[in-house]
Motif scaffolding. Sequence first.
Motif, PDB file in Angstrom:
ATOM      1  N   ARG A 118      47.260 112.196  31.970  1.00 44.72           N
ATOM      2  CA  ARG A 118      47.080 113.412  32.766  1.00 44.72           C
ATOM      3  C   ARG A 118      48.272 113.633  33.703  1.00 44.72           C
ATOM      4  O   ARG A 118      48.680 114.777  33.950  1.00 44.72           O
ATOM      5  CB  ARG A 118      45.771 113.339  33.548  1.00 44.72           C
ATOM      6  CG  ARG A 118      44.536 113.323  32.645  1.00 44.72           C
ATOM      7  CD  ARG A 118      43.253 113.521  33.435  1.00 44.72           C
ATOM      8  NE  ARG A 118      42.086 113.451  32.568  1.00 44.72           N
ATOM      9  CZ  ARG A 118      41.658 114.438  31.776  1.00 44.72           C
ATOM     10  NH1 ARG A 118      42.337 115.586  31.753  1.00 44.72           N
ATOM     11  NH2 ARG A 118      40.587 114.290  31.022  1.00 44.72           N
ATOM     12  N   PRO A 133      48.174 120.708  27.994  1.00 45.76           N
ATOM     13  CA  PRO A 133      48.434 121.463  29.225  1.00 45.76           C
ATOM     14  C   PRO A 133      47.423 122.597  29.359  1.00 45.76           C
ATOM     15  O   PRO A 133      46.976 123.168  28.360  1.00 45.76           O
ATOM     16  CB  PRO A 133      49.853 121.994  29.028  1.00 45.76           C
ATOM     17  CG  PRO A 133      50.113 121.918  27.566  1.00 45.76           C
ATOM     18  CD  PRO A 133      49.299 120.782  27.050  1.00 45.76           C
ATOM     19  N   THR A 134      47.047 122.926  30.586  1.00 44.92           N
ATOM     20  CA  THR A 134      46.004 123.927  30.812  1.00 44.92           C
ATOM     21  C   THR A 134      46.376 125.291  30.243  1.00 44.92           C
ATOM     22  O   THR A 134      45.510 126.072  29.855  1.00 44.92           O
ATOM     23  CB  THR A 134      45.710 124.067  32.310  1.00 44.92           C
ATOM     24  OG1 THR A 134      46.941 124.374  32.993  1.00 44.92           O
ATOM     25  CG2 THR A 134      45.135 122.778  32.859  1.00 44.92           C
ATOM     26  N   SER A 135      47.670 125.567  30.139  1.00 44.45           N
ATOM     27  CA  SER A 135      48.094 126.884  29.646  1.00 44.45           C
ATOM     28  C   SER A 135      47.805 127.090  28.171  1.00 44.45           C
ATOM     29  O   SER A 135      47.817 128.219  27.696  1.00 44.45           O
ATOM     30  CB  SER A 135      49.606 127.069  29.893  1.00 44.45           C
ATOM     31  OG  SER A 135      50.344 126.070  29.201  1.00 44.45           O
ATOM     32  N   GLN A 160      45.049 125.328  26.566  1.00 46.64           N
ATOM     33  CA  GLN A 160      43.738 124.767  26.238  1.00 46.64           C
ATOM     34  C   GLN A 160      43.018 125.721  25.297  1.00 46.64           C
ATOM     35  O   GLN A 160      43.018 126.940  25.514  1.00 46.64           O
ATOM     36  CB  GLN A 160      42.906 124.566  27.496  1.00 46.64           C
ATOM     37  CG  GLN A 160      43.418 123.462  28.409  1.00 46.64           C
ATOM     38  CD  GLN A 160      43.173 122.082  27.866  1.00 46.64           C
ATOM     39  OE1 GLN A 160      42.466 121.911  26.889  1.00 46.64           O
ATOM     40  NE2 GLN A 160      43.769 121.073  28.501  1.00 46.64           N
TER      41      GLN A 160
END
Length: 480
Positions: free
Chosen positions: A249, A475-477, A479
């Motif tokens: 993470r 990465p959250t971008s 998901q």
Amino acid sequence: MASPPPIPVVPGNRSGARGREPPDPPHPSKQLPELIRKKRDGSHLSEADIRDFVHAVVDGSAQGAQIGAMLMAIRLQGMDLEETALLTQALAMSGQKLEWPEAWQQQLVDKHSTGGVGDKVSLVLAPALAACGCKVPMISGRSLGHTGGTLDKLESVPGFNVIQSPEQMKLLLEQVGCCIVGQSEKLVPADGILYAARDVTATVDSLPLITASILSKKAVEGLSALVVDVKFGEAALFPDPKQARELARTLVGVGAGLGLRVAAALTAMDNPLGRSVGHSLEVEEALLCLDGAGPPDLRDLVTRLGGALLWLSGQVEAQSQGAARVARALDDGSARGRFQLMLAAQGVDPALAQALCSGSPARRRQLLPCAREQEELRAPADGTVERIRALPLALVLREIGAGRSRAGEPLRLGVGAELLVDVGQRLQRGTPWLRVHRDGAALSSAQRRALQRALVLSDRAPFTAPSPLEELILPTSVQP
């Protein structure tokens, strides 16, 4: 598919991806003892603080004791994501930055592993990605301790040259699509100094230092996407999966802060990956995978990591599509063709490169370094193979010359071991389960006992071993 013709060895001093020398930063504004005290007491280091420390490391004004003290302060007090990102940037800016044609921007991808037993994924994945249209400027490392090094494995192929300049790397990417090279003194020199110091100061397992070391080397590559294979288990840097997940993470978060799309794969390292451990033996197994065959766990990891990279870099719409594309490159021979080109371009005689990539497994063994003797171990009882413990296997192989205890120690490139059975397989007492390739005397009784303890048998029914890849952190971008 016919193998492509070999290409000439890449010459030096060619125009291309010239590294930019960063301007000298100003003289450190704080004395090093003050910076060390600040981190020792748990304070937040500013951008200027971190830049001053890294500059002192590179210009030689930092004494070895001061470097060790700062590393230990970071190890004990930790760093938040902002500090870790600033350290990563400072390390990356300590040397040259690789520059590539603008047209390559979306194609540039890479993979890094935290190290494992039998982990030859890079040897297969780099040419497979090149066959899928990617550019892979892979900067790899050597073995230390019980983990195998990608560079050492490739150097078991006679003539392979891991020393390539930025100009040579550009030509390799133009003509082959991939290269696997060592870290030069001009690329991230501060990391090279800190890496060596961490090894002798018991700070190897510091999450911020690991993150900065990995991502600084990748930041200078100008990548579109990176996947980091974070190992956990008995034979990994982090036996505890919670620590491995925390590192994963951190890598993803710091990568995002640097503008780099990073995915982290959590993979188990209790059993060896594949069936071979040892440098030339792992090259043979990588070639089997490039033939579209080889151990299923190795192929699974190669295709899934490659699929994630193709997806992260926007070249496919889904990870599964990317994995299927990588699988096709293995099955149709195009990945093997790229591997042949890479061998020839990095110094291997073109005839040898062709023979290795088109020959039979028996022929390949004749062309690569071989140990003088082989010794088999047999199952001590009936049972199902529950595990084959990677750590004791690797430690014994290190003792007989397949690994290093200290940097620079010579290796016996033909020494290693072949697993003759699979996890989940039912065995009868007396069945050969391990073949050791050795150069020296017969295994000692202590070594044989250690190896026999690596075979864990149970009474349960035969089963199919699970994939080593347990989780992919994105990465959250991006998901799903």
